[in-house]
Write a protein that holds these residues in place. Structure first.
Motif, PDB file in Angstrom:
ATOM      1  N   ALA A   1      92.989  19.624 -18.253  1.00  0.00           N
ATOM      2  CA  ALA A   1      92.146  18.631 -17.572  1.00  0.00           C
ATOM      3  C   ALA A   1      91.948  17.418 -18.470  1.00  0.00           C
ATOM      4  O   ALA A   1      92.007  16.266 -18.013  1.00  0.00           O
ATOM      5  N   GLY A   2      91.705  17.693 -19.753  1.00  0.00           N
ATOM      6  CA  GLY A   2      91.512  16.603 -20.705  1.00  0.00           C
ATOM      7  C   GLY A   2      92.744  15.733 -20.860  1.00  0.00           C
ATOM      8  O   GLY A   2      92.654  14.528 -21.106  1.00  0.00           O
ATOM      9  N   LYS A   3      93.910  16.342 -20.699  1.00  0.00           N
ATOM     10  CA  LYS A   3      95.169  15.599 -20.835  1.00  0.00           C
ATOM     11  C   LYS A   3      95.612  14.983 -19.505  1.00  0.00           C
ATOM     12  O   LYS A   3      96.709  14.427 -19.416  1.00  0.00           O
TER      13      LYS A   3
ATOM     14  N   LEU B   1      97.143  17.856 -10.843  1.00  0.00           N
ATOM     15  CA  LEU B   1      98.524  18.247 -10.553  1.00  0.00           C
ATOM     16  C   LEU B   1      98.649  19.779 -10.476  1.00  0.00           C
ATOM     17  O   LEU B   1      99.238  20.335  -9.538  1.00  0.00           O
ATOM     18  N   GLN B   2      98.060  20.456 -11.455  1.00  0.00           N
ATOM     19  CA  GLN B   2      98.132  21.926 -11.465  1.00  0.00           C
ATOM     20  C   GLN B   2      97.277  22.518 -10.356  1.00  0.00           C
ATOM     21  O   GLN B   2      97.664  23.526  -9.739  1.00  0.00           O
TER      22      GLN B   2
ATOM     23  N   SER C   1      87.996  25.040 -10.716  1.00  0.00           N
ATOM     24  CA  SER C   1      89.172  24.231 -11.049  1.00  0.00           C
ATOM     25  C   SER C   1      89.925  24.787 -12.263  1.00  0.00           C
ATOM     26  O   SER C   1      91.143  24.606 -12.366  1.00  0.00           O
ATOM     27  N   TYR C   2      89.229  25.478 -13.161  1.00  0.00           N
ATOM     28  CA  TYR C   2      89.954  26.153 -14.251  1.00  0.00           C
ATOM     29  C   TYR C   2      90.944  27.156 -13.658  1.00  0.00           C
ATOM     30  O   TYR C   2      92.105  27.238 -14.075  1.00  0.00           O
TER      31      TYR C   2
ATOM     32  N   LEU D   1      96.300  28.977 -12.356  1.00  0.00           N
ATOM     33  CA  LEU D   1      97.231  29.579 -11.395  1.00  0.00           C
ATOM     34  C   LEU D   1      98.416  28.649 -11.157  1.00  0.00           C
ATOM     35  O   LEU D   1      99.572  29.091 -11.103  1.00  0.00           O
ATOM     36  N   GLY D   2      98.107  27.356 -11.025  1.00  0.00           N
ATOM     37  CA  GLY D   2      99.174  26.379 -10.823  1.00  0.00           C
ATOM     38  C   GLY D   2     100.139  26.363 -11.996  1.00  0.00           C
ATOM     39  O   GLY D   2     101.364  26.302 -11.830  1.00  0.00           O
TER      40      GLY D   2
END
Lengths: 431, 428
Positions: free
Chosen positions: A72-74, A79-80, A95-96, A101-102
């Protein structure tokens, strides 16, 4: 619009920040390398006591939550997430979990660390978040990997001896499980050694956080958000203990030299919830432009403390499993409202907090669902102005910067008004 | 109609007083069992009003009513101690808004928790003498102190009894001793709080009562599968049962089954055209069930937490309530909230489909219930591989009204099942 100079203030890459990048790169490189060489790989929830793995010759671990935060930070969180959503996972899920999973089902593609090496064992726990169990069950089914669940009772009050014994008995089961699956023998002395490193790391972590006492504060909470990452990936190592020692040294030195991240600090704020990983730079810069500094967070001051407390609970050299069981609930989520309030009150009083930002986090109900009553309590009992904002810790699609800052600016006005009411107008800037 | 004592099972003679409130039984029995859906809609509301009255009536009689958080509380234990346990789910019909709850819970909290909180903070909650909860999910485990804060605002307070149910498979961790200790502690706390004494004899009677009640609930489900009772009516009866004394519920069930007796062959669902199984935490809202039934779909079985998952299993009687609950939780019907049952869940659903000869599965997603959300993609895929069509519908707190979008999807699903059925695609 805030001026450019002020925008540059806030969270800056320090020497400790540079060392952190190296440490994290080393952690992930080592993880992939060791896995490739045949190490036994476990995936763990963030509060699984990773020192236990030091007791084995060749066990390495990955932390999906930490990896998701980094993603998330990057900037690859959405997208994932979308990959997981395309597989049928609801957008209302954490969202984690969606990022992980993505990433996992796409073979680590688009991950800043090439994902995590596939596990031989999954270890979840239900004290920080029961959903972790459901999340890891997905891999358990998809890859036919054993899943060990640590069952940890929630703390409405401080942990009882009965619960402590129940937890430590599960550690023994876990050790036996790893011995059986990996064929490696467990050595408790190595865990003892790891706990000494943890003690050193956490002592210096608390020293680092304590630099927030100074006015202006020696840190921003964004520093502590990023610096907590290796506690999740390098727990129990000498490298971590050394890193946190240097971090605390450097931050204290900066304070001594008069170097502060928000030099014109006018508002000292506390953050309640997981970090908004996609907003670290933006939020810290914009707050700094308002002379506001988030100097503490319940998310980071809980590390190394017992439930409801603020100070360090260090390893005393005794039975490692007993210590780990006692500190098992160190994170905020397994604590009831009364315990959370006690710790927050200590933080507010110790650090001279002017206002609290309760970040209502759609992806973490377990952290967020007490916040409305916490806010009321903090405002009414402690007289500390507070505000509730909406965030999602890793999915930027559920975040609105403007509505968040409208509320934060309103909070700052309330703090001003309170000061105005308490002090003569000419002394309106107490800092 | 005057009922004072009834033989409800070979080993149980039920005395209505002091346990029965009578009111709820008579209210139900006076209603037409074959009401229209409009009647059901009215009755749902009317009935909840009665339920609230029942709870107040119990209190007026000096009976202690203990409100149990969903999902699977130790009801027999409370009953054996002379308490009236009511399980607080399916409260939507009695709660037009969630104004009080909204001061304590964010809008992304599931409707079960929001309705529960609203109920407790409203006047209805005043009829309760205590609350019980266990670690059913992350949301519910956060609620006790939130509810206490809300009650304190209104100058009220309630004792809240909490236990931790181990969420680990037994083959992984020996958790029986821990659960036994928690159950024993709960008994001690209840004895002290309500000045009652546990008796193994009374506990045995309570277990028999609940076993019989669950058996009759299953019989009622067969009526639905055979098209002799609407799923709406079934859902209402089961829902109401959570709020009335078990004795009363048993009488209700007996009366219904007396009026519509099952023949032996009816225990196997007859060959209705389009048979579906429904899965979720709560049954779909009334208008949605109506849309399914209008589309020619029959509910031949359910994997609903407040219905089959809760009513499926009663352990054999043992000499220790702690052992009884070790068995109860260990062998409970799989549920997304019972973390250790995950490996058994797909097999249970497969068995449900086979035993009911269902041709499709409908998943009712309770908005913001992440436990359910995590499993649905896997279940959908597995069922698809088995050749069983699925439909996922999400229900949120304000989905009270008829929605054309649902109807279209339901009709399409019915057509899908119908066409597959004609082609003989799904094996019996």
């Amino acid at each position: 619009m805030p001026n450019e100079d002020k925008l540059k203030a806030g969270h800056k890459k320090t020497e400790a920040g540079k060392r952190l990048s190296k440490l994290m790169i080393n952690d992930y490189t080592r993880l992939h390398q060791k896995a490739k060489e045949g190490a036994f790989v476990v995936w763990i929830a963030i509060v699984v006591p990773a020192e236990l793995f030091s007791g084995f010759e060749n066990v390495v671990y990955g932390v999906p939550e930490s990896h998701a935060a980094m993603s998330a930070g990057k900037g690859v969180g959405p997208l994932q997430c979308e990959k997981a959503e395309a597989m049928g996972y609801s957008m209302d899920l954490c969202s984690y979990a969606r990022i992980d999973l993505g990433t996992a089902f796409d073979g680590g593609k688009d991950s800043p660390t090439f994902g995590l090496p596939k596990p031989h064992l999954l270890i979840s726990d239900n004290n920080n978040c029961s959903l972790l169990v459901k999340w890891f069950d997905i891999y358990h089914r998809a890859w036919d990997v054993p899943h060990f669940i640590l069952d940890i009772p929630f703390c409405y009050e401080q942990q009882t001896a009965r619960d402590l014994n129940y937890i430590s008995s599960q550690y023994r089961d876990l050790i036996r499980t790893i011995e059986t699956l990996s064929g490696q023998k467990f050595n408790i002395d190595r865990v003892r050694e790891a706990l000494e490193h943890t003690k050193g790391a956490l002592t210096n972590w608390k020293r680092f956080l304590k630099t927030a006492v100074s006015r202006p504060a020696g840190l921003t909470v964004f520093d502590s958000f990023v610096q907590m990452a290796p506690f999740l990936t390098s727990r129990g190592t000498k490298a971590l203990a050394e890193h946190y020692r240097l971090l605390a040294d450097e931050t204290e030195e900066n304070v001594a030299k008069g170097i502060f991240p928000v030099p014109n600090e006018k508002y000292r704020l506390l953050w309640d919830n997981i970090a908004p990983w996609h907003q670290l730079n933006k939020m810290s810069s914009r707050l700094a432009s308002l002379n506001a500094n988030l100097i503490a967070a319940s998310y980071t001051y809980c590390m190394g403390s017992l439930e409801g407390e603020f100070d360090l609970y260090p390893y005393d050299g005794g039975d490692p499993l007993t210590y780990l069981a006692r500190i098992q609930n160190f994170s905020i989520c397994p604590h009831g409202l009364e315990l959370r309030y006690q710790a927050m009150q200590r933080a507010i009083e110790t650090l001279g907090i002017d206002g609290v930002i309760f970040a209502s986090n759609r992806s973490c109900k377990v952290y967020s669902l007490m916040q409305m009553d916490m806010l009321k309590r903090v405002t009414e009992r402690l007289g500390i102005p507070s505000v509730m904002i909406d965030v999602d810790h890793a999915d930027i699609r559920k975040y609105s910067e403007e509505s968040v800052f409208t509320r934060i600016e309103a909070l700052l006005e309330v703090i001003d008004a309170k000061r105005g009411a308490q002090t003569p107008r000419k002394n309106s800037n107490p800092i | 109609m005057r009922i004072t004592a009834v033989q409800i099972a070979p080993d149980i003679t039920l005395k209505l007083c002091p346990f029965s409130t009578k009111l709820s039984v008579l209210n139900y029995l006076d209603r037409s069992p074959a009401g229209t859906d409009d009647d059901c809609r009215v009755n749902n509301r009317y009935n909840m009003k009665n339920i609230n009255n029942d709870m107040k009536d119990n209190k007026a009689k000096g009976r202690k009513v203990i409100g149990c958080f969903p999902l699977y509380p130790p009801l027999e234990l409370f009953h054996s101690l002379g308490l009236v346990p009511v399980t607080l789910w399916g409260l939507k019909d009695s709660i037009p808004t969630t104004g009080k709850s909204d001061r304590h819970l964010q809008p992304y909290t599931c409707s079960v928790a929001r309705h529960l909180t609203e109920f407790l903070l409203s006047e209805n909650g005043a009829a309760l003498d205590g609350l019980f909860m266990y670690n059913a999910c992350d949301t519910l485990r956060n609620l006790p102190e939130i509810i206490n804060c809300g009650l304190a605002d209104t100058g009220r307070s309630l004792p809240i009894f909490k236990i931790h149910i181990p969420m680990v498979p037994r083959e992984q961790t020996e958790s029986r001793a821990y659960l036994r200790a928690r159950i024993k502690m709960l008994i001690d706390e209840l004895e002290e709080a309500y000045q009652v004494t546990f008796s193994i004899e009374k506990f045995r009677q309570s277990v028999s009562l609940y076993r019989e009640m669950r058996k009759l609930c299953k019989a009622l489900e067969t009526l639905v599968a055979n098209g002799r009772m609407s799923y709406n009516e079934f859902s209402r009866i089961i829902r109401d049962g959570w709020f009335i004394p078990a004795e009363d519920q048993l009488l209700v069930l007996q009366k219904i089954l007396q009026d519509r007796p099952l023949s032996k062959r009816e225990h196997v669902p007859s060959a209705v055209q389009s048979r579906i199984v429904v899965s979720g935490i709560l049954p779909p809202p009334l208008h949605m069930i109506q849309a399914f039934e209008n589309a020619g779909l029959t509910f031949v079985g359910n994997d609903i937490a407040s219905q089959n998952r809760a009513l499926f299993y009663t352990p054999a009687m043992v000499d220790d309530p702690a052992d009884y609950y070790v068995d109860f939780y260990n062998h409970h019907y799989p549920c997304t909230t019972l973390l250790y049952t995950a490996d058994r869940r797909m097999a249970a659903i497969r068995e449900l489909i086979l035993s009911t000869r269902a041709q499709g599965v409908v998943f009712i997603g309770e908005k913001f219930c992440e436990f359910e959300y995590f499993e649905i993609p896997h279940l959908e895929k597995t069922l698809k591989d088995m050749g069983v069509p699925t439909l996922f519908l999400e229900v949120s707190i304000d989905d009270n009204e008829y929605s054309e979008a649902y109807v279209t999807r339901i009709e399409t699903f019915a057509e899908l099942i119908g066409s597959a059925n004609q082609g003989g695609r799904y094996a019996e």
